[in-house]
Scaffold this motif. Structure first.
Motif, short mmCIF file in Angstrom:
data_model
loop_
_atom_site.label_atom_id
_atom_site.label_comp_id
_atom_site.label_asym_id
_atom_site.label_seq_id
_atom_site.Cartn_x
_atom_site.Cartn_y
_atom_site.Cartn_z
N ALA A 75 14.47 9.19 -3.22
CA ALA A 75 13.50 8.79 -2.20
C ALA A 75 12.31 8.06 -2.80
O ALA A 75 11.68 7.25 -2.13
N GLY A 76 11.98 8.33 -4.07
CA GLY A 76 10.86 7.65 -4.69
C GLY A 76 11.05 6.16 -4.80
O GLY A 76 10.09 5.39 -4.73
N THR A 77 12.31 5.73 -4.96
CA THR A 77 12.58 4.30 -5.09
C THR A 77 13.15 3.70 -3.82
O THR A 77 13.32 2.48 -3.74
N ALA A 78 13.44 4.52 -2.82
CA ALA A 78 13.89 4.02 -1.51
C ALA A 78 13.28 4.90 -0.43
O ALA A 78 14.00 5.54 0.34
N PRO A 79 11.94 4.97 -0.37
CA PRO A 79 11.28 5.95 0.50
C PRO A 79 11.49 5.70 1.99
O PRO A 79 11.32 6.62 2.79
N ASP A 80 11.86 4.48 2.39
CA ASP A 80 12.01 4.16 3.81
C ASP A 80 13.47 4.13 4.25
O ASP A 80 13.74 3.83 5.41
N ALA A 81 14.40 4.43 3.36
CA ALA A 81 15.82 4.39 3.72
C ALA A 81 16.12 5.46 4.76
O ALA A 81 15.78 6.63 4.57
N PRO A 82 16.74 5.10 5.88
CA PRO A 82 16.90 6.05 6.98
C PRO A 82 17.74 7.27 6.65
O PRO A 82 17.49 8.36 7.18
N ASP A 83 18.76 7.12 5.78
CA ASP A 83 19.58 8.28 5.46
C ASP A 83 18.77 9.34 4.73
O ASP A 83 19.02 10.55 4.87
N LEU A 84 17.77 8.93 3.97
CA LEU A 84 16.92 9.86 3.24
C LEU A 84 15.77 10.38 4.09
O LEU A 84 15.49 11.58 4.11
N THR A 85 15.11 9.48 4.82
CA THR A 85 13.96 9.90 5.61
C THR A 85 14.35 10.87 6.71
O THR A 85 13.61 11.82 7.01
N PRO A 101 12.51 -1.92 5.08
CA PRO A 101 13.26 -0.79 4.53
C PRO A 101 14.73 -1.16 4.39
O PRO A 101 15.29 -1.89 5.22
N PRO A 102 15.39 -0.66 3.36
CA PRO A 102 16.82 -0.96 3.20
C PRO A 102 17.63 -0.22 4.24
O PRO A 102 17.23 0.84 4.73
N PRO A 103 18.77 -0.77 4.64
CA PRO A 103 19.62 -0.07 5.61
C PRO A 103 20.28 1.14 4.97
O PRO A 103 20.38 1.25 3.75
N ALA A 104 20.74 2.07 5.81
CA ALA A 104 21.49 3.21 5.29
C ALA A 104 22.80 2.72 4.71
O ALA A 104 23.44 1.82 5.27
N HIS A 134 0.83 -1.20 0.00
CA HIS A 134 0.00 0.00 0.00
C HIS A 134 0.87 1.25 0.00
O HIS A 134 0.58 2.23 -0.69
N SER A 135 1.97 1.22 0.79
CA SER A 135 2.88 2.36 0.85
C SER A 135 3.52 2.64 -0.50
O SER A 135 3.59 3.78 -0.95
N GLU A 136 3.98 1.56 -1.16
CA GLU A 136 4.63 1.74 -2.46
C GLU A 136 3.63 2.20 -3.51
O GLU A 136 3.93 3.03 -4.36
N GLY A 137 2.40 1.65 -3.46
CA GLY A 137 1.38 2.08 -4.39
C GLY A 137 1.01 3.53 -4.17
O GLY A 137 0.74 4.28 -5.12
N ALA A 138 0.99 3.95 -2.90
CA ALA A 138 0.69 5.34 -2.60
C ALA A 138 1.75 6.27 -3.16
O ALA A 138 1.45 7.37 -3.64
N GLU A 139 3.01 5.83 -3.13
CA GLU A 139 4.09 6.66 -3.69
C GLU A 139 3.93 6.80 -5.20
O GLU A 139 4.11 7.89 -5.75
N LEU A 140 3.56 5.72 -5.87
CA LEU A 140 3.28 5.78 -7.30
C LEU A 140 2.13 6.73 -7.57
O LEU A 140 2.19 7.57 -8.48
N GLY A 141 1.07 6.64 -6.76
CA GLY A 141 -0.07 7.52 -6.92
C GLY A 141 0.26 8.98 -6.68
O GLY A 141 -0.22 9.87 -7.40
#
Length: 304
Positions: free
Chosen positions: A195-205, A106-109, A7-14
């Motif tokens: 961030a669009g392709t790694a929205p949960d990565a801690p270094d970006l968030t 989420p991927p690690p930093a 749902h989170s990834e689909g929301a980002e696409l939307g």
């Protein structure tokens, strides 16, 4: 867990589709509109669905994040209807691919380690300012001019030195760049694309969260969701120490690293700008001769 992530990834696409739709004028999309007042900025959902050759119900599901597996043909049709350039089109494909994968964690930093030979390369480039930055624009290593060029950045603790943070939050940044508005637009576009392709990565968030909280300028640009960052070949600095200089900018991807890049600024030897770089390099704080890179942490005198 997977359904929540989907749902989170689909929301980002939307969100991306909605941002591009509301910023695409009917005229730019090839539509003829009447003279009445339009309450919807950009294209209406039904207009975009018609242009892309898909049903309005299907498009609404895409924009609301409920449809996460659009076909390549649908993506291509939407990109054409929205007049996306190649970079925007590729970002759309990446968002759709991520939404379909249902990544659960989420991927690690990425590691901040800078290889010793890269630090030696930075030294060899003197007096040209040069540095290594992470994908989220953390300054990881630099030569003297590479730090001094960004007036006032050296006053911040090493771990706090980030070029995006500098542009939006350092009081010297607006004076340093005569085209500050252009600089911040390109900066946000770059961060948005990552961030669009790694929205949960801690270094970006962490960085995005800080800038959203502290900078209204950043928040406004972030909402636009532009991902095309066109970097000018030349950049002008109004430097408080060496005056106004225009330099050639180059950014190079470092192979085998998690998104690290080398940034270098050059000027024609013998030119006033090159003389200014010599002055900047000589007057910047110099490393002790006894210092050596610390290979295990990526730290040296020139690294954060």
């Amino acid at each position: 867990m997977a359904s929540t992530s989907a749902h989170s990834e689909g929301a980002e696409l939307g969100r991306y589709l909605r941002a591009r739709r509301t910023q695409t004028s009917p005229a730019h999309a090839g539509l003829t509109v009447g003279t009445g007042i339009r309450r919807t900025p950009g294209l209406r959902r039904e207009e975009l669905a018609t242009l892309a050759g898909i049903s309005i119900d299907y498009y609404v599901r895409l924009e609301r994040g409920k449809e996460t597996r659009p076909s390549p043909a649908v993506l291509d049709s939407l990109a054409r209807a929205l007049r996306m350039d190649d970079q925007e089109h590729q970002h759309l494909r990446e968002l759709a691919a991520r939404a379909a994968r249902y990544a659960s964690e989420p991927p690690p930093a990425p590691a901040r380690t800078v290889r010793p030979h890269l630090r030696l390369l930075l030294e060899s480039l003197r007096p040209n300012p040069a540095y290594v930055i992470s994908r989220s624009m953390d300054l990881l290593a630099w030569n003297p001019g590479g730090l001094a060029l960004y007036a006032g950045l050296g006053d911040w603790p090493a771990k706090h030195r980030n070029l995006a943070r500098y542009l939006f939050l350092h009081p010297a940044a607006r004076d340093l760049f005569p085209d500050w508005d252009r600089q911040i637009t390109g900066c946000v576009a770059r961060l948005r694309a990552i961030a669009g392709t790694a929205p949960d990565a801690p270094d970006l968030t962490n960085l995005v969260g800080e800038l959203l909280l502290k900078s209204p300028d950043f928040a406004g640009l972030w909402e636009r969701y532009e991902v095309t960052g066109r970097k000018p070949a030349h950049k002008t600095f109004q430097h408080p120490q060496v005056g106004t200089i225009t330099l050639t900018a180059q950014s190079l991807h470092v192979e085998g690293t998690p998104g690290q890049r080398i940034g270098v600024y050059t000027a024609e030897p013998g030119s006033p700008a090159h003389d200014a770089l010599l002055l900047l390099d000589m007057s910047a704080p110099q490393p002790p001769r006894s210092s050596r890179p610390a290979e295990d942490t990526g730290r040296s005198l020139h690294s954060g």
